[in-house]
Write a protein that holds these residues in place. Structure first.
Motif, PDB file in Angstrom:
ATOM      1  N   VAL B 359      23.260 -16.028-173.464  1.00 39.38           N
ATOM      2  CA  VAL B 359      24.044 -16.067-172.212  1.00 39.38           C
ATOM      3  C   VAL B 359      23.799 -17.557-171.629  1.00 39.38           C
ATOM      4  CG1 VAL B 359      24.019 -15.156-169.841  1.00 39.38           C
ATOM      5  CG2 VAL B 359      24.313 -13.638-171.827  1.00 39.38           C
ATOM      6  N   LYS B 360      24.696 -18.417-171.493  1.00 44.50           N
ATOM      7  CA  LYS B 360      24.445 -19.373-170.838  1.00 44.50           C
ATOM      8  C   LYS B 360      23.412 -20.172-171.272  1.00 44.50           C
ATOM      9  CE  LYS B 360      27.668 -18.658-167.246  1.00 44.50           C
ATOM     10  NZ  LYS B 360      28.173 -19.231-165.696  1.00 44.50           N
ATOM     11  N   ASN B 362      20.616 -19.335-172.973  1.00 50.26           N
ATOM     12  CA  ASN B 362      19.165 -18.697-173.053  1.00 50.26           C
ATOM     13  C   ASN B 362      18.583 -18.414-174.300  1.00 50.26           C
ATOM     14  OD1 ASN B 362      20.385 -16.390-173.836  1.00 50.26           O
ATOM     15  ND2 ASN B 362      19.828 -15.260-171.784  1.00 50.26           N
ATOM     16  N   ASP B 370      16.170 -15.572-175.049  1.00 49.40           N
ATOM     17  CA  ASP B 370      17.115 -14.464-174.500  1.00 49.40           C
ATOM     18  C   ASP B 370      17.232 -14.084-172.874  1.00 49.40           C
ATOM     19  OD1 ASP B 370      19.512 -12.936-175.672  1.00 49.40           O
ATOM     20  OD2 ASP B 370      18.487 -11.212-175.069  1.00 49.40           O
ATOM     21  N   LEU B 371      16.056 -14.747-172.175  1.00 52.74           N
ATOM     22  CA  LEU B 371      16.031 -14.416-171.005  1.00 52.74           C
ATOM     23  C   LEU B 371      16.317 -15.636-170.031  1.00 52.74           C
ATOM     24  CD1 LEU B 371      12.624 -12.538-171.417  1.00 52.74           C
ATOM     25  CD2 LEU B 371      14.897 -11.633-170.625  1.00 52.74           C
ATOM     26  N   ILE B 372      15.760 -16.827-170.019  1.00 52.73           N
ATOM     27  CA  ILE B 372      15.743 -17.811-169.123  1.00 52.73           C
ATOM     28  C   ILE B 372      16.010 -19.360-169.921  1.00 52.73           C
ATOM     29  CG2 ILE B 372      14.707 -19.230-167.153  1.00 52.73           C
ATOM     30  CD1 ILE B 372      12.995 -16.932-166.662  1.00 52.73           C
ATOM     31  N   PRO B 373      17.337 -19.928-169.676  1.00 51.85           N
ATOM     32  CA  PRO B 373      17.722 -21.014-170.496  1.00 51.85           C
ATOM     33  C   PRO B 373      16.962 -22.155-169.864  1.00 51.85           C
ATOM     34  CG  PRO B 373      19.633 -20.243-168.948  1.00 51.85           C
ATOM     35  CD  PRO B 373      18.523 -19.454-168.865  1.00 51.85           C
ATOM     36  N   SER B 374      16.528 -23.133-171.073  1.00 49.81           N
ATOM     37  CA  SER B 374      15.580 -24.208-170.635  1.00 49.81           C
ATOM     38  C   SER B 374      16.422 -25.157-169.831  1.00 49.81           C
ATOM     39  CB  SER B 374      15.052 -25.074-171.880  1.00 49.81           C
ATOM     40  OG  SER B 374      16.113 -25.270-172.543  1.00 49.81           O
ATOM     41  N   ARG B 375      15.754 -25.905-168.542  1.00 51.35           N
ATOM     42  CA  ARG B 375      16.369 -26.907-167.842  1.00 51.35           C
ATOM     43  C   ARG B 375      16.737 -28.098-168.562  1.00 51.35           C
ATOM     44  NH1 ARG B 375      12.134 -26.529-163.602  1.00 51.35           N
ATOM     45  NH2 ARG B 375      12.978 -25.028-162.214  1.00 51.35           N
TER      46      ARG B 375
END
Lengths: 461, 461
Positions: B359-360, B362, B370-375
């Motif tokens: 998702v977006k 991640n 699968d949790l937090i996309p890298s900036r």
């Protein structure tokens, strides 16, 4: 033994002198409600558990297969200060009714109850509205009071019920503080709670030194150093009103209880002409087709809010869906459906299909809709057939949801984790969802009948 | 004019006395690299931008359609202290090479570069390895140094390159601190960066008062009050080693660079007999079928870790997938696939399909899988054809991912929001995912060739 007697009288004398100094030169005129010998002046109601007199105390004995049993005063009392001592066996719930009544000799007894709760929850000193509205002041509103009660020992209780103001103390610590006008007078009654487990039969709760002051009690009420009645959170149970304490703390009514002032349709400049009505201090969404904003449509506050504590009382009907939104930007969604913002979900979890949709309960009552499921444990309370209080606290990026004083959700927005969570939800494609510095507050029309009242807000810095 | 002359000499005299007092009774033996009049001793390399002498300074003039141009010293220098002043037009990137060389007269010039960066990123004083490894010390490692440079004014620079230790200063503030052994000597060269926009043509960068001390420079190097060379983070570029500073700070090698000591298969008690190899200080996962733990399988540390800073250098191959996991419980997943834990994703975003799944973003490089996309923004750097440094900082529930010194992910576990996020992900049904107090560290076999080295950890309280 003789020394003990002297010391005890000395202690009483000191207490008496202290009382003189604190309250009045005369002191309150106490009347003993229990003569220490028999149950003259008391009568048993509702259940069949036994009460006996033992070592100068009234002892209630838990019994299987009976509802709650009460030992009630013959007389009724309105304004008073009541003091008593109590001691209870482990895990035996009990309480003392006041300003209470009953509908027939077999019950049910109803009215205010000073809670006695030796279980882990430790809500002793809380106020429960027996056989009527349920919890008025669970100790979730004042958690530090949970340590006042001493298990397995004698405890002192004090109740001041003067006008609409009712405050309780346990061992000198203030526990509950409500403002209510439902029952101005009634009897006092000692409870032996019904039990469901044979192992609790025979457990006891004991009361002694039960005394009341009904002569000018307002002259002897507790006043704190700063001139307040108690330095604990007050719960105002009289809908659509503000107490002096609330006003002094900065609370404001967000709805006046009678008009549409301060509110408008989320997508129109005026209040909806249909779909909503106001009756007897209640703001009602009408039943329509169960659709999102398809009837009268959502309503929002005229103003935006930044940091605040918001309280809204709501009552659902069977299968109902609604919600309270905040950080609403009505400009975002110009199409069909509800306006966009963070939502305190209102739902009949048992009967509305949305409770089982979403992910792991994140569309149930109290949840941050489609994002964070509301917490459920022993302290979670919901009244399906009565009003409940939703509370939302916003302090910059930190947000909390409470249901009837119990924290069900907490989160921090404007963080990387928040964005990652939103990106998984149905809000993924609304720009910068939930990150507004300020926004409108919204009540949702989801085509189901839901009642709102007592909408108040305190803006904080 | 005369007064100015006197004041200038007075200032020089005071500076000289200060130098005497600070460093040694003799003072460093400075050699001027620029005579203030012409470019004797310097030669132009690589590009065709012009350098001229103007008011006692060497001025480089930006020019379109040429690669980076360098004005290099004829001589080479090994251990030295170099000082110079520099002034640069807005948005014109520049730098000063040292211990550098070139492969042919037309370039490319390669080696250490003292960065001059008047852009918003403000990495002046950072160390870039020109035409070789790229950024060795971006100022993301030492953000407070970003304020040392003064735009549009003369700035002073100091470089101490003594043995493997290289430290830079801008206007007296320490900026970069590396330990490296790749080039022990080379020329010094002033850069005029290539430009891509006509409006930058004619912009200038000027240098003056360029002096070097090569006589016993270790005698005159900077020593701080606490006996260190500089109180800023040190980056050790020599793989699989610890500097004295690292050791004193509690760093330990998590891999010794040559054996399998300290590691075992995630699902077997010993190190995998195939699928992994160790060559020239590099730990390699072999190419197989691209599957999850289908060849040699994941490897984990023998020990568990609680609070730590973990650094792992990794280099990918085209289309590769791998990862570094932490809070790994190898007992959780007894079936096929990778062991369960939080994952610093390693991926060739351009060529592996997983980058577009999830998702977006991640599942992209550096993400918490699968949790937090890298900036991603201007400071994000990744070297597709060279080693990169992954860093993971765990302080109780707060976790951060860094890629080459740039923070790409931060989150807080053991919170309601964390659980809500996990519940949306593919980890939803692993009990209490990511909330372990301590866990193993894992290198993933995802059936693609990936190289690891320089694995070190500092446990923190």
């Amino acid at each position: 033994m003789r020394h003990k007697f002297i010391y005890r009288n000395l202690a009483l004398a000191i207490a008496f002198l202290f009382t003189l100094a604190t309250y009045s030169q005369d002191g309150p005129k106490w009347v003993e409600l229990f003569n220490g010998k028999n149950l003259n002046g008391w009568k048993k109601l509702n259940g069949t558990a036994d009460f006996k007199v033992q070592e100068g105390a009234i002892v209630g004995i838990a019994k299987l297969n009976t509802p709650n049993t009460f030992l009630a005063t013959e007389k009724k009392y309105g304004n008073f200060i009541l003091e008593f001592e109590f001691k209870v066996d482990d895990f035996l719930n009990s309480g003392v009714q006041f300003r209470s009544d009953f509908k027939s000799p077999k019950g049910p007894v109803y009215g205010y109850q000073f809670e006695i709760d030796p279980a882990q929850r430790a809500w002793t000193g809380g106020i429960y509205d027996e056989a009527r509205r349920g919890w008025l002041y669970p100790l979730t509103y004042n958690p530090q009071a949970k340590t006042a009660f001493r298990n397995g020992a004698w405890n002192t209780a004090r109740i001041e019920a003067i006008g609409n103001t009712i405050i309780t103390w346990v061992n000198g610590s203030p526990c509950s503080y409500i403002e209510d006008d439902l029952s101005p007078e009634g009897f006092i009654a000692l409870q032996v709670h019904s039990i469901g487990d044979e192992k609790d039969a025979g457990k006891t709760v004991a009361f002694r030194n039960i005394r009341i002051c009904t002569t000018e009690p307002e002259k002897y009420r507790t006043v704190t150093e700063n001139g307040k009645f108690a330095d604990i959170p007050e719960i105002n149970c009289i809908p659509n009103t503000l107490t002096a304490k609330e006003t002094s703390e900065g609370w404001q009514l967000l709805w006046d209880g009678k008009s549409t002032t301060g509110w408008r349709g989320a997508k129109i400049p005026t209040f909806p002409t249909g779909g909503w009505s106001i009756e007897d201090g209640i703001l009602k969404v009408h039943k329509s087709d169960g659709g999102e904003s398809t009837n009268g449509g959502d309503i929002i506050t005229d103003r935006k809010y930044r940091n605040f504590i918001l309280k809204v009382d709501f009552k659902i009907t069977t299968g109902a869906n609604s919600g309270i939104k905040y950080f609403v930007n009505p400009e975002l969604n110009k199409g069909a459906g509800s306006a966009i913002g963070c939502e305190f979900q209102i739902l009949d979890d048992d009967n509305h299909p949305d409770a089982k949709l979403g992910v792991k309960g994140n569309r149930t009552l109290g949840s941050l809709y489609d994002l964070i499921p509301s917490r459920r444990d022993g302290d979670f309370t919901f009244r399906k057939n009565d009003f409940n209080t939703a509370m939302i606290i916003v302090k910059d990026n930190k947000v909390e949801h409470y249901l009837n004083g119990y924290k069900v959700v907490e989160y921090e927005r404007n963080t990387q984790m928040w964005k990652a969570l939103v990106d998984y939800s149905k809000y993924a494609n609304w720009p910068d969802f939930g990150n507004l510095a300020e926004g409108h507050i919204l009540l949702q029309d989801h085509g189901d009948e839901v009642w709102f009242r007592n909408i108040k807000i305190k803006e904080i810095k």
